[in-house]
Design a protein around this motif. Structure first.
Motif, PDB file in Angstrom:
ATOM      1  N   LYS A 151       0.742  -1.211   0.139  1.00  0.00           N
ATOM      2  CA  LYS A 151       0.068   0.210   0.071  1.00  0.00           C
ATOM      3  C   LYS A 151       0.797   1.215   0.006  1.00  0.00           C
ATOM      4  O   LYS A 151       1.804   1.221   0.537  1.00  0.00           O
ATOM      5  N   ASP A 152       0.538   2.432  -0.734  1.00  0.00           N
ATOM      6  CA  ASP A 152       1.112   3.548  -0.650  1.00  0.00           C
ATOM      7  C   ASP A 152       0.775   4.115   0.810  1.00  0.00           C
ATOM      8  O   ASP A 152      -0.570   4.279   1.030  1.00  0.00           O
ATOM      9  N   GLU A 153       1.945   4.701   1.053  1.00  0.00           N
ATOM     10  CA  GLU A 153       1.802   5.480   2.526  1.00  0.00           C
ATOM     11  C   GLU A 153       0.784   6.606   2.583  1.00  0.00           C
ATOM     12  O   GLU A 153      -0.019   6.608   3.481  1.00  0.00           O
ATOM     13  N   LYS A 154       0.771   7.197   1.429  1.00  0.00           N
ATOM     14  CA  LYS A 154      -0.153   8.450   1.211  1.00  0.00           C
ATOM     15  C   LYS A 154      -1.738   7.955   1.555  1.00  0.00           C
ATOM     16  O   LYS A 154      -2.511   8.554   2.017  1.00  0.00           O
ATOM     17  N   LEU A 155      -1.977   6.951   0.793  1.00  0.00           N
ATOM     18  CA  LEU A 155      -3.567   6.319   0.848  1.00  0.00           C
ATOM     19  C   LEU A 155      -3.739   6.034   2.231  1.00  0.00           C
ATOM     20  O   LEU A 155      -4.931   6.089   2.773  1.00  0.00           O
ATOM     21  N   ILE A 156      -2.825   5.304   2.915  1.00  0.00           N
ATOM     22  CA  ILE A 156      -2.888   4.929   4.294  1.00  0.00           C
ATOM     23  C   ILE A 156      -3.109   6.155   5.232  1.00  0.00           C
ATOM     24  O   ILE A 156      -4.130   6.072   6.083  1.00  0.00           O
ATOM     25  N   VAL A 157      -2.550   7.078   5.151  1.00  0.00           N
ATOM     26  CA  VAL A 157      -2.600   8.325   5.893  1.00  0.00           C
ATOM     27  C   VAL A 157      -4.170   8.723   5.550  1.00  0.00           C
ATOM     28  O   VAL A 157      -4.850   9.283   6.555  1.00  0.00           O
ATOM     29  N   PHE A 158      -4.351   9.002   4.268  1.00  0.00           N
ATOM     30  CA  PHE A 158      -5.700   9.326   3.928  1.00  0.00           C
ATOM     31  C   PHE A 158      -6.868   8.448   4.542  1.00  0.00           C
ATOM     32  O   PHE A 158      -7.669   9.111   5.284  1.00  0.00           O
ATOM     33  N   GLY A 159      -6.898   7.390   4.691  1.00  0.00           N
ATOM     34  CA  GLY A 159      -7.600   6.523   5.237  1.00  0.00           C
ATOM     35  C   GLY A 159      -7.596   6.574   6.701  1.00  0.00           C
ATOM     36  O   GLY A 159      -8.939   6.609   7.104  1.00  0.00           O
ATOM     37  N   LYS A 160      -6.469   6.422   7.368  1.00  0.00           N
ATOM     38  CA  LYS A 160      -6.867   6.750   8.812  1.00  0.00           C
ATOM     39  C   LYS A 160      -7.362   7.931   8.997  1.00  0.00           C
ATOM     40  O   LYS A 160      -8.351   8.033  10.162  1.00  0.00           O
ATOM     41  N   ASN A 197     -16.513  -0.469  -1.513  1.00  0.00           N
ATOM     42  CA  ASN A 197     -15.495   0.532  -2.126  1.00  0.00           C
ATOM     43  C   ASN A 197     -15.325   1.817  -1.208  1.00  0.00           C
ATOM     44  O   ASN A 197     -14.052   2.118  -0.959  1.00  0.00           O
ATOM     45  N   TYR A 198     -16.168   1.914  -0.236  1.00  0.00           N
ATOM     46  CA  TYR A 198     -15.742   3.050   0.890  1.00  0.00           C
ATOM     47  C   TYR A 198     -14.624   2.405   1.920  1.00  0.00           C
ATOM     48  O   TYR A 198     -13.846   2.954   2.275  1.00  0.00           O
ATOM     49  N   GLN A 199     -14.889   1.225   2.204  1.00  0.00           N
ATOM     50  CA  GLN A 199     -13.866   0.370   3.034  1.00  0.00           C
ATOM     51  C   GLN A 199     -12.663   0.568   2.388  1.00  0.00           C
ATOM     52  O   GLN A 199     -11.558   0.724   3.128  1.00  0.00           O
ATOM     53  N   LYS A 200     -12.680   0.189   1.270  1.00  0.00           N
ATOM     54  CA  LYS A 200     -11.081   0.179   0.568  1.00  0.00           C
ATOM     55  C   LYS A 200     -10.525   1.616   0.667  1.00  0.00           C
ATOM     56  O   LYS A 200      -9.322   1.613   0.766  1.00  0.00           O
ATOM     57  N   MET A 201     -11.297   2.763   0.807  1.00  0.00           N
ATOM     58  CA  MET A 201     -10.856   4.172   0.957  1.00  0.00           C
ATOM     59  C   MET A 201     -10.316   4.127   2.502  1.00  0.00           C
ATOM     60  O   MET A 201      -9.155   4.652   2.572  1.00  0.00           O
ATOM     61  N   GLU A 202     -10.839   3.473   3.282  1.00  0.00           N
ATOM     62  CA  GLU A 202     -10.362   3.703   4.894  1.00  0.00           C
ATOM     63  C   GLU A 202      -9.154   2.882   4.919  1.00  0.00           C
ATOM     64  O   GLU A 202      -8.370   3.135   5.801  1.00  0.00           O
ATOM     65  N   TYR A 203      -9.226   1.805   4.190  1.00  0.00           N
ATOM     66  CA  TYR A 203      -7.898   0.843   4.237  1.00  0.00           C
ATOM     67  C   TYR A 203      -6.707   1.235   3.726  1.00  0.00           C
ATOM     68  O   TYR A 203      -5.656   0.464   3.319  1.00  0.00           O
TER      69      TYR A 203
END
Length: 86
Positions: A2-11, A37-43
């Motif tokens: 996973k991309d760290e930026k996406l992880i920060v966004f999800g958190k 799809n929303y869960q994938k955003m948070e994850y």
């Protein structure tokens, strides 16, 4: 991986959702997407369209930079209070 930026966004997205007492289902409905799809955003598993990012920022009253982890400023009212009360 996973991309760290996406992880920060999800958190940040999850923190805002939980603090506003919203469900993943209601957020999916807001964005016009499935719960999955929303869960994938948070994850932090998927990138989201810019229009969805703007909608989320407006909905939660934060900046897009805050959601993206590019800034601590512009976060939820509780985090902004110290800056505004000065």
């Amino acid at each position: 991986m996973k991309d760290e930026k996406l992880i920060v966004f999800g958190k940040r997205l999850k923190e805002l959702r939980v603090s506003s007492q919203q469900t993943q289902r209601s957020m999916g409905e807001l964005l016009g997407c499935t719960i999955s799809n929303y869960q994938k955003m948070e994850y932090g598993e998927i990138n989201i369209p810019i229009l969805s990012l703007m909608l989320l920022a407006d909905y939660f009253g934060v900046t897009t930079d805050y959601l993206l982890g590019r800034s601590e400023a512009g976060g939820p009212a509780g985090e902004r209070r110290g800056r505004d009360d000065g």
